[in-house]
Design a protein around this motif. Structure first.
Motif, PDB file in Angstrom:
ATOM      1  N   ARG A 160      -7.236  19.174   7.997  1.00 49.13           N
ATOM      2  CA  ARG A 160      -6.265  19.976   7.183  1.00 49.13           C
ATOM      3  C   ARG A 160      -6.221  19.246   5.337  1.00 49.13           C
ATOM      4  N   ILE A 161      -6.662  17.392   5.710  1.00 47.40           N
ATOM      5  CA  ILE A 161      -6.347  17.410   4.418  1.00 47.40           C
ATOM      6  C   ILE A 161      -8.264  17.054   4.325  1.00 47.40           C
ATOM      7  N   GLY A 162      -8.763  17.930   3.680  1.00 50.27           N
ATOM      8  CA  GLY A 162     -10.366  18.428   3.397  1.00 50.27           C
ATOM      9  C   GLY A 162     -10.907  17.477   2.831  1.00 50.27           C
ATOM     10  N   GLN A 163     -11.914  17.312   1.556  1.00 50.68           N
ATOM     11  CA  GLN A 163     -12.713  16.589   0.824  1.00 50.68           C
ATOM     12  C   GLN A 163     -11.715  16.545  -0.377  1.00 50.68           C
ATOM     13  N   SER A 164     -11.922  18.286  -0.793  1.00 54.20           N
ATOM     14  CA  SER A 164     -11.458  18.356  -1.918  1.00 54.20           C
ATOM     15  C   SER A 164      -9.914  18.060  -2.388  1.00 54.20           C
ATOM     16  N   LEU A 165      -9.195  17.658  -1.366  1.00 53.39           N
ATOM     17  CA  LEU A 165      -8.071  16.976  -1.111  1.00 53.39           C
ATOM     18  C   LEU A 165      -7.703  15.712  -2.016  1.00 53.39           C
ATOM     19  N   LEU A 166      -8.431  15.130  -0.511  1.00 57.90           N
ATOM     20  CA  LEU A 166      -8.648  13.343  -0.827  1.00 57.90           C
ATOM     21  C   LEU A 166      -9.712  12.977  -2.214  1.00 57.90           C
ATOM     22  N   GLN A 167      -9.947  13.820  -2.638  1.00 52.79           N
ATOM     23  CA  GLN A 167     -10.761  13.617  -3.517  1.00 52.79           C
ATOM     24  C   GLN A 167      -9.435  13.697  -4.917  1.00 52.79           C
ATOM     25  N   ASN A 168      -8.875  14.579  -5.097  1.00 51.62           N
ATOM     26  CA  ASN A 168      -7.943  14.565  -6.362  1.00 51.62           C
ATOM     27  C   ASN A 168      -6.811  12.938  -6.014  1.00 51.62           C
ATOM     28  N   ILE A 169      -6.871  12.873  -4.424  1.00 45.67           N
ATOM     29  CA  ILE A 169      -5.084  11.814  -4.280  1.00 45.67           C
ATOM     30  C   ILE A 169      -6.109  10.369  -4.807  1.00 45.67           C
ATOM     31  N   ASN A 170      -7.747   9.793  -4.598  1.00 43.04           N
ATOM     32  CA  ASN A 170      -7.646   9.127  -4.640  1.00 43.04           C
ATOM     33  C   ASN A 170      -8.264   9.089  -6.236  1.00 43.04           C
TER      34      ASN A 170
ATOM     35  N   GLN B 113      -6.389   6.517 -11.475  1.00 42.12           N
ATOM     36  CA  GLN B 113      -5.646   6.557 -12.415  1.00 42.12           C
ATOM     37  C   GLN B 113      -3.839   5.877 -12.804  1.00 42.12           C
ATOM     38  N   GLN B 114      -3.247   5.570 -11.025  1.00 38.70           N
ATOM     39  CA  GLN B 114      -2.443   4.833 -11.124  1.00 38.70           C
ATOM     40  C   GLN B 114      -2.626   3.410 -11.615  1.00 38.70           C
ATOM     41  N   GLY B 115      -3.520   2.906 -10.912  1.00 41.81           N
ATOM     42  CA  GLY B 115      -4.053   1.676 -10.816  1.00 41.81           C
ATOM     43  C   GLY B 115      -4.782   0.771 -12.262  1.00 41.81           C
ATOM     44  N   ARG B 116      -5.041   2.005 -12.517  1.00 42.03           N
ATOM     45  CA  ARG B 116      -6.114   1.664 -13.851  1.00 42.03           C
ATOM     46  C   ARG B 116      -5.249   2.100 -14.942  1.00 42.03           C
ATOM     47  N   GLY B 117      -4.911   2.886 -14.942  1.00 38.25           N
ATOM     48  CA  GLY B 117      -3.892   3.173 -16.392  1.00 38.25           C
ATOM     49  C   GLY B 117      -4.895   4.319 -16.664  1.00 38.25           C
ATOM     50  N   PHE B 118      -6.342   5.234 -16.255  1.00 34.45           N
ATOM     51  CA  PHE B 118      -7.321   6.143 -16.344  1.00 34.45           C
ATOM     52  C   PHE B 118      -6.086   6.966 -17.207  1.00 34.45           C
ATOM     53  N   LYS B 119      -6.487   7.874 -17.966  1.00 38.81           N
ATOM     54  CA  LYS B 119      -6.171   9.252 -18.349  1.00 38.81           C
ATOM     55  C   LYS B 119      -6.831  10.022 -18.817  1.00 38.81           C
ATOM     56  N   SER B 120      -6.564  11.479 -17.929  1.00 36.89           N
ATOM     57  CA  SER B 120      -7.637  12.345 -18.005  1.00 36.89           C
ATOM     58  C   SER B 120      -7.751  13.066 -19.597  1.00 36.89           C
TER      59      SER B 120
ATOM     60  N   LEU C   3       0.409  -1.339   0.135  1.00 38.02           N
ATOM     61  CA  LEU C   3       0.217  -0.239   0.474  1.00 38.02           C
ATOM     62  C   LEU C   3       0.970   0.825   0.277  1.00 38.02           C
ATOM     63  N   ALA C   4       1.720   1.413   0.340  1.00 38.53           N
ATOM     64  CA  ALA C   4       2.624   2.457   0.793  1.00 38.53           C
ATOM     65  C   ALA C   4       3.441   3.056  -0.850  1.00 38.53           C
ATOM     66  N   ASN C   5       3.608   1.794  -1.604  1.00 37.70           N
ATOM     67  CA  ASN C   5       4.109   2.368  -2.832  1.00 37.70           C
ATOM     68  C   ASN C   5       2.968   2.525  -3.968  1.00 37.70           C
ATOM     69  N   LEU C   6       0.838   2.650  -3.078  1.00 38.01           N
ATOM     70  CA  LEU C   6       0.064   3.138  -4.317  1.00 38.01           C
ATOM     71  C   LEU C   6       0.095   4.321  -3.452  1.00 38.01           C
ATOM     72  N   ILE C   7       0.129   4.650  -2.655  1.00 41.27           N
ATOM     73  CA  ILE C   7       0.153   6.168  -2.133  1.00 41.27           C
ATOM     74  C   ILE C   7       0.768   7.777  -2.323  1.00 41.27           C
ATOM     75  N   PRO C   8       0.236   8.450  -3.321  1.00 40.11           N
ATOM     76  CA  PRO C   8       1.124   9.548  -4.233  1.00 40.11           C
ATOM     77  C   PRO C   8       1.908  10.254  -2.477  1.00 40.11           C
ATOM     78  N   GLY C   9       3.386  11.054  -2.390  1.00 43.22           N
ATOM     79  CA  GLY C   9       3.681  11.102  -1.462  1.00 43.22           C
ATOM     80  C   GLY C   9       3.861  12.844  -1.385  1.00 43.22           C
TER      81      GLY C   9
END
Length: 494
Positions: free
Chosen positions: A116-126, A131-138, A32-38
């Motif tokens: 400090r970590i609000g809803q909008s920031l968590l949505q961007n992280i999600n 996108q990294q896990g499934r390869g979605f490209k906006s 899981l540590a490798n999946l989370i953006p830092g």
């Protein structure tokens, strides 16, 4: 103050342990540590702090990872800190370089992390994790003007949308109980304000609190009170609160100040006066509904959400609209007031286009989403909306139509399963946060953890497939060498 730390942490082999050995590469927290953006969202998180003043804040990686640990394990804030203190894998997960037999932060910091970590920031992280896990490209905007017209892209994929309620951790509200809490709040405030004028006043304002408590207990101990008894109990509590609010105004006129109250007491006074206004209006007009109705003194942002479901026709919490794409869930909207979720249909489909770059081939939604406006909008873009068409149902339904309807319902069950997973496995069924912003953070974090669990499960499936494939190859080699040895021995014997 926030100091951006250098990413000095190496792989799991470089994590220093007090004993010999190293961390297992296949551990779930290492994966899981490798999946989370830092560092990608660290700048946005650093905007909550001053660059020069204040003590150094905890890193973004530590704050986000601690919230994920709490949600995934389903434990309290204090237990989260204890688990991190005792487990080297969790310390590696939050970004530590070596194991330390001490708590990395106090349990009260978990509340600040959620603020400090609000809803909008968590949505961007999600979105970034998926996108990294499934390869979605906006879809990126093209600044160059091409001479030839762009070809329309074909619709792909399935979009599942639905809405649910995340109940808050409050007592089931009743009018008499709510008024009783407001009455006790006003009595406490009268006691505080009277102390500053004790020498100037001859007598303390009378609140009749003993009689008020007897009247409240008389109804509270009655298991099946009639409607008339409830109405009379509400009337008495309203009279007590009206008298107390009048005493507070008189004390202010005689020289005392509301600055003597703490921040929480002042807020409770404002909420109590609003509760009195709403309950007085409903009692006078013999109504049971009012706009922006308060159902909790300590959490006035919570509203009753009428769902009409068996067992819980009314829920008290936040209503949220959720989208599901290939088994991954995204929170599109969180509101504390009740609303019609069909108005979010177009925005949720447009959000799908931002994730994948194209419109979905089909949208699977409940009956409430199948309005004329949404149907016409889907028809213009070649999107099939699940469900039967408007108008009188036909007398004879073909087998293909029945098959399609059953298939649509089967597909739509996936998002219902996500709600069940969030409410049974995680904390979506009982949000323990008390503030409206921290509650929204907890709700969004639940769906982020659901996506992480799905990505982790897929990794284990790929690992098992590769493992069995290697075993098959190894067994074939062993069989081939065994047959070759038998043939060579048979040749020697001949």
């Amino acid at each position: 103050m926030y100091r951006k730390l250098q990413n000095t942490r190496g792989p799991e082999e470089a994590f220093e342990l007090p004993f010999e050995g190293k961390l297992c590469e296949e551990n779930r927290w290492v994966l899981l540590a490798n999946l989370i953006p830092g560092s990608e969202f660290e700048e946005e998180y650093a905007q909550n702090f001053s660059e020069e003043m204040g003590a150094p804040a905890k890193p973004f990686r530590m704050a986000l990872s601690a919230l994920i640990i709490k949600e995934k394990l389903g434990i309290s804030d204090r237990e989260t800190v204890e688990q991190i203190k005792e487990n080297p894998y969790l310390q590696y997960f939050i970004g530590e370089n070596s194991y330390r037999n001490e708590a990395p932060f106090d349990a009260s910091m978990m509340v600040h992390f959620r603020q400090r970590i609000g809803q909008s920031l968590l949505q961007n992280i999600n979105q970034k994790i998926v996108q990294q896990g499934r390869g979605f490209k906006s879809e990126e905007p093209n600044t160059k003007k091409s001479e030839e017209a762009e070809r329309p892209k074909e619709n792909r994929g399935k979009l599942l949308i639905d809405a649910t309620v995340a109940p808050a951790d409050i007592k089931y509200p009743t009018d008499v109980d709510l008024l009783n809490q407001a009455r006790k709040t006003t009595e406490l405030i009268i006691d505080i304000l009277y102390k500053s004028l004790k020498g100037n006043l001859e007598k303390k304002p009378r609140t009749y609190r003993k009689n008020a408590r007897k009247d409240y207990l008389k109804l509270a101990k009655n298991r099946k009170p009639s409607g008339k008894e409830r109405r009379n109990a509400v009337k008495k509590q309203l009279q007590y609160i009206k008298r107390n609010l009048g005493h507070i105004e008189q004390l202010i006129e005689k020289g005392t100040s509301l600055e003597l109250l703490s921040r929480r007491q002042y807020r409770n006074l404002l909420v109590s006066s609003e509760i009195y206004r709403q309950q007085q209006w409903m009692w006078s007009n013999n109504k049971k509904r009012i706009e922006h109705r308060i159902v909790s003194l300590t959490q006035p942002h919570i509203r009753p959400i009428v769902r009409g479901k068996s067992g819980s026709p009314t829920e008290f919490g936040a209503k949220l609209s959720v989208s599901c794409v290939e088994g991954y869930v995204f929170v599109e909207k969180i509101r504390w007031e009740n609303y019609n979720e069909s108005g979010d249909f177009i925005s949720q489909v447009e959000a799908y286009k931002e994730y994948t770059g194209v419109y979905p081939e089909s949208v699977h939604a409940d009956k409430i989403y199948r309005t004329r406006v949404n149907r016409a909008w889907c028809k213009e873009r070649g999107i099939r909306l699940s469900g039967s068409p408007l108008g009188r149902p036909p007398t004879q339904v073909s087998r293909e139509a029945k098959k399609q309807a059953q298939e649509d319902e089967r597909i739509r069950n996936e998002i219902e399963g996500k709600f069940g997973q969030g409410k049974r496995r995680f904390s979506l069924n009982r949000v323990m946060a008390k503030l409206h912003n921290t509650s929204e953070t907890s709700i969004t974090l639940t769906f982020l953890v659901i996506n992480l669990v799905k990505l982790l499960r897929q990794f284990y499936c790929l690992f098992l497939c590769q493992f069995f494939q290697n075993i098959m190859i190894l067994s074939r080699r062993i069989n081939f060498s065994y047959e070759l040895n038998n043939r060579s021995k048979a040749g020697l014997i001949m």
